[in-house]
Scaffold this motif. Structure first.
Motif, mmCIF file in Angstrom:
data_model
loop_
_atom_site.group_PDB
_atom_site.id
_atom_site.type_symbol
_atom_site.label_atom_id
_atom_site.label_comp_id
_atom_site.label_asym_id
_atom_site.label_seq_id
_atom_site.Cartn_x
_atom_site.Cartn_y
_atom_site.Cartn_z
ATOM 1 N N SER A 130 -8.025 -4.839 -4.655
ATOM 2 C CA SER A 130 -6.585 -4.640 -4.516
ATOM 3 C C SER A 130 -5.862 -5.590 -5.465
ATOM 4 O O SER A 130 -6.007 -6.809 -5.360
ATOM 5 C CB SER A 130 -6.138 -4.910 -3.070
ATOM 6 O OG SER A 130 -4.730 -4.898 -2.972
ATOM 7 N N TYR A 139 -14.411 -8.260 2.673
ATOM 8 C CA TYR A 139 -13.568 -7.293 1.977
ATOM 9 C C TYR A 139 -14.421 -6.587 0.939
ATOM 10 O O TYR A 139 -15.122 -7.229 0.163
ATOM 11 C CB TYR A 139 -12.400 -8.014 1.306
ATOM 12 C CG TYR A 139 -11.273 -7.121 0.841
ATOM 13 C CD1 TYR A 139 -10.376 -6.573 1.758
ATOM 14 C CD2 TYR A 139 -11.089 -6.842 -0.497
ATOM 15 C CE1 TYR A 139 -9.323 -5.777 1.347
ATOM 16 C CE2 TYR A 139 -10.036 -6.048 -0.927
ATOM 17 C CZ TYR A 139 -9.155 -5.516 -0.008
ATOM 18 O OH TYR A 139 -8.120 -4.723 -0.423
ATOM 19 N N SER A 140 -14.374 -5.255 0.945
ATOM 20 C CA SER A 140 -15.252 -4.479 0.065
ATOM 21 C C SER A 140 -14.504 -3.722 -1.023
ATOM 22 O O SER A 140 -15.121 -3.087 -1.864
ATOM 23 C CB SER A 140 -16.073 -3.486 0.895
ATOM 24 O OG SER A 140 -15.228 -2.582 1.595
ATOM 25 N N GLN A 141 -13.176 -3.787 -1.002
ATOM 26 C CA GLN A 141 -12.393 -3.028 -1.967
ATOM 27 C C GLN A 141 -11.838 -3.953 -3.056
ATOM 28 O O GLN A 141 -12.137 -5.143 -3.090
ATOM 29 C CB GLN A 141 -11.250 -2.307 -1.250
ATOM 30 C CG GLN A 141 -11.702 -1.404 -0.113
ATOM 31 C CD GLN A 141 -10.531 -0.789 0.627
ATOM 32 O OE1 GLN A 141 -9.448 -0.616 0.071
ATOM 33 N NE2 GLN A 141 -10.738 -0.458 1.886
ATOM 34 N N GLU A 160 0.849 -1.181 0.000
ATOM 35 C CA GLU A 160 0.000 0.000 0.000
ATOM 36 C C GLU A 160 0.890 1.238 0.000
ATOM 37 O O GLU A 160 2.106 1.164 0.218
ATOM 38 C CB GLU A 160 -0.927 0.000 1.227
ATOM 39 C CG GLU A 160 -1.917 -1.149 1.254
ATOM 40 C CD GLU A 160 -2.959 -1.055 0.161
ATOM 41 O OE1 GLU A 160 -3.135 0.064 -0.391
ATOM 42 O OE2 GLU A 160 -3.589 -2.081 -0.165
ATOM 43 N N SER A 182 -10.632 -9.064 -3.869
ATOM 44 C CA SER A 182 -11.874 -8.380 -4.227
ATOM 45 C C SER A 182 -13.020 -9.076 -3.504
ATOM 46 O O SER A 182 -12.851 -10.203 -3.015
ATOM 47 C CB SER A 182 -12.104 -8.403 -5.746
ATOM 48 O OG SER A 182 -12.568 -9.670 -6.162
#
Length: 516
Positions: A169, A165-167, A53, A158
């Protein structure tokens, strides 16, 4: 006495004179106070960031100097406690993708921020401890190659493949970023598991077996490092899993070791049979499915079965008994090669074989055997045969995938995915998906979470809604892509085109697996 007194007074005058000569009269001097820079650290005592990140730091600077007269440098030590630093930024604020390994507990990097007044040459320095956390969790592990010789590993998270998990990556080139090199050879299969308490990936190429610890994606061993006995020439074929059994197939032999209680693979089974690349391994743990393994031996041209993979069970290899008048004879099936094998949730063994003379492809289904305790086990027997000679695109197909909970077989050419529906005596073949122009299919598989099907209902977290309900497709054109193809209409194999997810930016993809 008077003489002594005069000497005393003279000495006092000399001392006063000496002190007077050391004191400067500044009443008429032009004084100039040097302006400085104060780095406000309010609320910035330390930092933490997830691996891969971006670390974003925007310090407050208290100064009357113009920014044009200031220069900035951000540095970080390469290892916690190390004295070797590298520059990671030269702007006032920092925005840096952190690819360092996650810190061991109690160990931290040091982040240094230097502001330099270019007029005076003065440096103003601030340091913060930095913790790098691991954020490569449940998702898809992507093996890819940019040169056709070596393999790198990337990662996708995902909501479709990651619990809670809502994002989205996508982390590219995770392995090479951490280890400084790529894996020699092309990885053709991977499997995630727990090796003696450590989460790890096992990957195989044509001549090597590699372990990667997924806590930090560091290299953790290769070939002899992973086996109790060495092999002069490694020829890996496949990986698999059953109940308390991690399976490695290589050099025509099958090895079964419970890696939850062992750091390395043990010895292969002692049997005079040639184990192929594609083996049907029964992962389900419920009665009455007594047989664990079924495969077609291409050398003796017969089906073989193994009742147990456990050290306390019957681990002998048996030839499946022949039959006359059945849908096929499992002990006399000539000139075939294996394309794919699998086990249904009902316990049936399914083998897709190709005739080396005619090129014809057929699906051979055997029962899972019957536990006939205290009598001898009733071995697998022929159950069904489906001719695929007239299936569209079958002669160009390179990828084959069974659904274990449906009578659906997917197969793919370089550009199309077809479904074979075989719930009746006569199979139905239908086209299901065409990849965009300029792309070719490189891998195809059903999405299942890494520990499927071993979770206990009611005792563990439930599987994702997408488990066993989407295909993972990879393609290559100008770049590598990963597609998640949602499946609708159970038993029919339709794809929900409106909800397909696509991830881009990869090299040519050679294998995909899931991890927790």
């Amino acid at each position: 006495m008077k003489k002594i007194k005069n000497i005393y007074i003279l000495g006092l005058v000399i001392i006063i004179g000496l002190f007077s000569s050391c004191f400067k009269d500044t009443t008429i001097m032009d004084l100039m106070e040097i302006e400085g820079v104060v780095i406000d650290t309010t609320g910035m005592t330390d930092f933490s960031v997830y691996q891969f990140e971006h670390l974003i730091v925007e310090p407050n600077l208290n100064t009357s100097l113009t920014e044009e007269n200031l220069s900035f440098e951000w540095r970080i030590n390469l290892e916690p406690g190390d004295t070797i630093y590298e520059t990671i930024g030269t702007e006032r604020n920092l925005n840096f993708e952190v690819d360092f390994k996650p810190n061991v507990s109690g160990k931290k990097h040091q982040l240094l921020y230097t502001v330099t007044d270019e007029n005076t040459g003065l440096d103003y320095i601030m340091a913060w401890p930095l913790t790098v956390k691991n954020n490569i969790g449940e998702g898809l592990v992507i093996a890819e190659t940019s040169d056709g010789i070596t393999t790198d590993i990337s990662h996708i998270m995902s909501p479709q493949v990651t619990a809670d998990y809502s994002q989205v990556s996508v982390k590219h080139h995770v392995y090479s970023s951490i280890n400084g090199n790529r894996i020699p050879g092309l990885i053709k299969q991977m499997r995630f598991g727990n090796i003696y308490g450590v989460d790890a990936l096992i990957g195989i190429t044509d001549n090597s077996v590699v372990r990667i610890n997924t806590l930090d994606y560091t290299f953790a061993g290769e070939n002899d490092d992973l086996f109790f006995t060495s092999t002069q020439n490694y020829q890996p074929q496949a990986l698999g899993v059953s109940v308390q059994a991690d399976i490695y197939i290589g050099n025509g032999k099958l090895t079964s070791t419970y890696m939850g209680a062992s750091k390395k693979f043990g010895l292969p089974f002692d049997a005079d049979y040639s184990v192929p690349d594609h083996v049907a391994i029964n992962p389900f743990n419920y009665y009455p499915l007594p047989v664990r393994v079924s495969f077609y031996d291409e050398e003796i041209e017969k089906f073989i079965y193994i009742p147990s993979l456990s050290s306390w069970g019957d681990r002998n290899f048996y030839e499946t008994p022949g039959v006359t008048g059945g849908v096929f004879n499992p002990s006399n099936l000539e000139n075939k090669i294996n394309l794919v094998s699998g086990v249904s949730t009902e316990g049936d063994f399914r083998h897709l074989l190709k005739d080396t003379f005619t090129g014809e492809i057929g699906l051979y289904v055997l029962t899972g055997g019957v536990d006939n305790y205290p009598e001898a086990l009733i071995p697998p027997a022929p159950k069904a045969f489906y001719d695929m000679s007239n299936a569209p695109g079958i002669n160009e197909a390179t990828e084959f995938v069974f659904m274990d909970n449906q009578k659906v077989l997917y197969y793919a050419t370089s550009t199309k995915i077809y479904a074979m529906l075989y719930s009746s005596d006569s199979p139905v073949f239908e086209e299901r998906y065409t990849v965009p122009a300029g792309e070719e299919i490189t891998t195809l598989q059903v999405y299942t979470q890494a520990d499927y099907p071993f979770r206990a209902e009611g005792g563990d977290s439930p599987y994702l809604e997408t488990n066993n309900k989407q295909l993972i497709l990879s393609t290559y054109g100008s770049e590598g892509k990963v597609y998640l193809l949602p499946l609708v209409n159970t038993g029919v194999g339709n794809i929900d085109d409106s909800n397909i997810k696509v991830f881009t930016g990869f090299d040519r993809i050679t294998a995909i697996t899931t991890q927790l």
